[in-house]
Scaffold this motif. Structure first.
Motif, mmCIF file in Angstrom:
data_model
loop_
_atom_site.group_PDB
_atom_site.id
_atom_site.type_symbol
_atom_site.label_atom_id
_atom_site.label_comp_id
_atom_site.label_asym_id
_atom_site.label_seq_id
_atom_site.Cartn_x
_atom_site.Cartn_y
_atom_site.Cartn_z
ATOM 1 N N PHE A 49 35.823 33.373 48.509
ATOM 2 C CA PHE A 49 36.822 34.438 48.430
ATOM 3 C C PHE A 49 38.232 33.873 48.592
ATOM 4 N N ALA A 50 38.392 32.883 49.450
ATOM 5 C CA ALA A 50 39.709 32.259 49.631
ATOM 6 C C ALA A 50 40.157 31.566 48.346
ATOM 7 N N GLU A 51 39.229 30.882 47.684
ATOM 8 C CA GLU A 51 39.565 30.216 46.420
ATOM 9 C C GLU A 51 39.962 31.243 45.359
ATOM 10 N N LEU A 52 39.237 32.349 45.301
ATOM 11 C CA LEU A 52 39.556 33.403 44.344
ATOM 12 C C LEU A 52 40.918 34.017 44.652
ATOM 13 N N ASP A 53 41.182 34.269 45.930
ATOM 14 C CA ASP A 53 42.484 34.824 46.326
ATOM 15 C C ASP A 53 43.624 33.900 45.943
ATOM 16 N N THR A 54 43.436 32.608 46.137
ATOM 17 C CA THR A 54 44.466 31.633 45.766
ATOM 18 C C THR A 54 44.757 31.717 44.275
ATOM 19 N N PHE A 55 43.693 31.827 43.465
ATOM 20 C CA PHE A 55 43.858 31.951 42.014
ATOM 21 C C PHE A 55 44.633 33.222 41.661
ATOM 22 N N ILE A 56 44.216 34.348 42.241
ATOM 23 C CA ILE A 56 44.855 35.633 41.930
ATOM 24 C C ILE A 56 46.310 35.637 42.392
ATOM 25 N N THR A 87 51.568 37.589 36.881
ATOM 26 C CA THR A 87 51.446 39.040 36.944
ATOM 27 C C THR A 87 49.964 39.391 36.997
ATOM 28 N N LYS A 88 49.677 40.459 37.698
ATOM 29 C CA LYS A 88 48.277 40.885 37.796
ATOM 30 C C LYS A 88 47.915 41.814 36.646
ATOM 31 N N LYS A 89 48.921 42.370 35.988
ATOM 32 C CA LYS A 89 48.688 43.289 34.862
ATOM 33 C C LYS A 89 48.016 42.527 33.722
ATOM 34 N N GLY A 90 46.881 43.034 33.268
ATOM 35 C CA GLY A 90 46.170 42.416 32.156
ATOM 36 C C GLY A 90 45.377 41.171 32.518
ATOM 37 N N ALA A 91 45.221 40.908 33.808
ATOM 38 C CA ALA A 91 44.565 39.667 34.247
ATOM 39 C C ALA A 91 43.083 39.850 34.590
ATOM 40 N N LEU A 92 42.559 41.043 34.419
ATOM 41 C CA LEU A 92 41.206 41.333 34.891
ATOM 42 C C LEU A 92 40.159 40.375 34.323
ATOM 43 N N ALA A 110 37.517 50.242 40.948
ATOM 44 C CA ALA A 110 36.270 49.468 40.914
ATOM 45 C C ALA A 110 35.458 49.825 39.674
ATOM 46 N N SER A 111 35.559 51.068 39.225
ATOM 47 C CA SER A 111 34.829 51.493 38.026
ATOM 48 C C SER A 111 35.299 50.743 36.786
ATOM 49 N N LYS A 112 36.581 50.408 36.732
ATOM 50 C CA LYS A 112 37.104 49.640 35.590
ATOM 51 C C LYS A 112 36.539 48.221 35.613
ATOM 52 N N VAL A 113 36.507 47.624 36.799
ATOM 53 C CA VAL A 113 35.952 46.278 36.939
ATOM 54 C C VAL A 113 34.488 46.286 36.527
ATOM 55 N N TYR A 114 33.730 47.241 37.035
ATOM 56 C CA TYR A 114 32.312 47.359 36.698
ATOM 57 C C TYR A 114 32.128 47.554 35.195
#
Length: 162
Positions: free
Chosen positions: A7-14, A19-24, A54-58
């Motif tokens: 989770f720490a590695e993922l957080d570092t990436f994010i 920008t977080k927009k469009g990064a899903l 969460a529904s969008k991610v799923y």
């Protein structure tokens, strides 16, 4: 690697994204690279970090075939069952992998070393029938090749993961 480290590695990436927009989709690819699959808790984490439902991610995870919610083996065998591969005997190759590894499609061997899946067209029709193992392509595969491919990976250790 434990979950906290993952989770720490993922957080570092994010957190490094401009920008977080469009990064899903790119975040989900990274999450799957880190965790090996996308269980609900990882999807929820991504949703929270990107401030999307969460529904969008799923929905994205279940729509695209390259994402998986099921744990996979260290060596992920994918057999193409697209038209060209199917016509040239891909189903027999899939059946041979299932027989040799003792798993059904979508299954993982008891030791966690192999998983076997079927895909629809991977875009290498000229090499039909095609399989991939952890992204490495094998073309014009025959049933006789299956034992050798399994043996090639059976002798590899953790460093071959990925």
């Amino acid at each position: 690697m434990n979950d906290l480290t993952c989770f720490a590695e993922l957080d570092t990436f994010i957190d490094a994204l401009p920008t977080k927009k469009g990064a899903l989709i790119s975040v989900l690819h990274k999450a799957q690279d880190i965790f090996g699959f996308l269980p609900t808790e990882v999807q929820d984490h991504v949703a929270n970090k990107l401030d999307v439902p969460a529904s969008k991610v799923y929905g994205v995870v279940t729509f695209y075939s390259f994402f998986t919610m099921q744990k996979k083996g260290q060596f992920r065998v994918n057999v193409c069952l697209g038209t060209a591969c199917f016509v040239k005997g891909a189903q027999d190759i899939l059946d041979e992998f299932k027989k040799e590894l003792g798993v059904d499609t979508g299954g993982v061997t008891e030791d966690g070393k192999f998983s076997v899946d079927a895909l629809r067209c991977i875009g290498a029709c000229g090499l039909a029938p095609v399989i991939t193992v952890n992204g490495k392509y094998y073309g014009r595969v025959t049933k006789a090749d299956v034992k050798g491919i399994i043996a090639e990976y059976s002798s590899k250790g953790e460093e071959a993961n990925g």
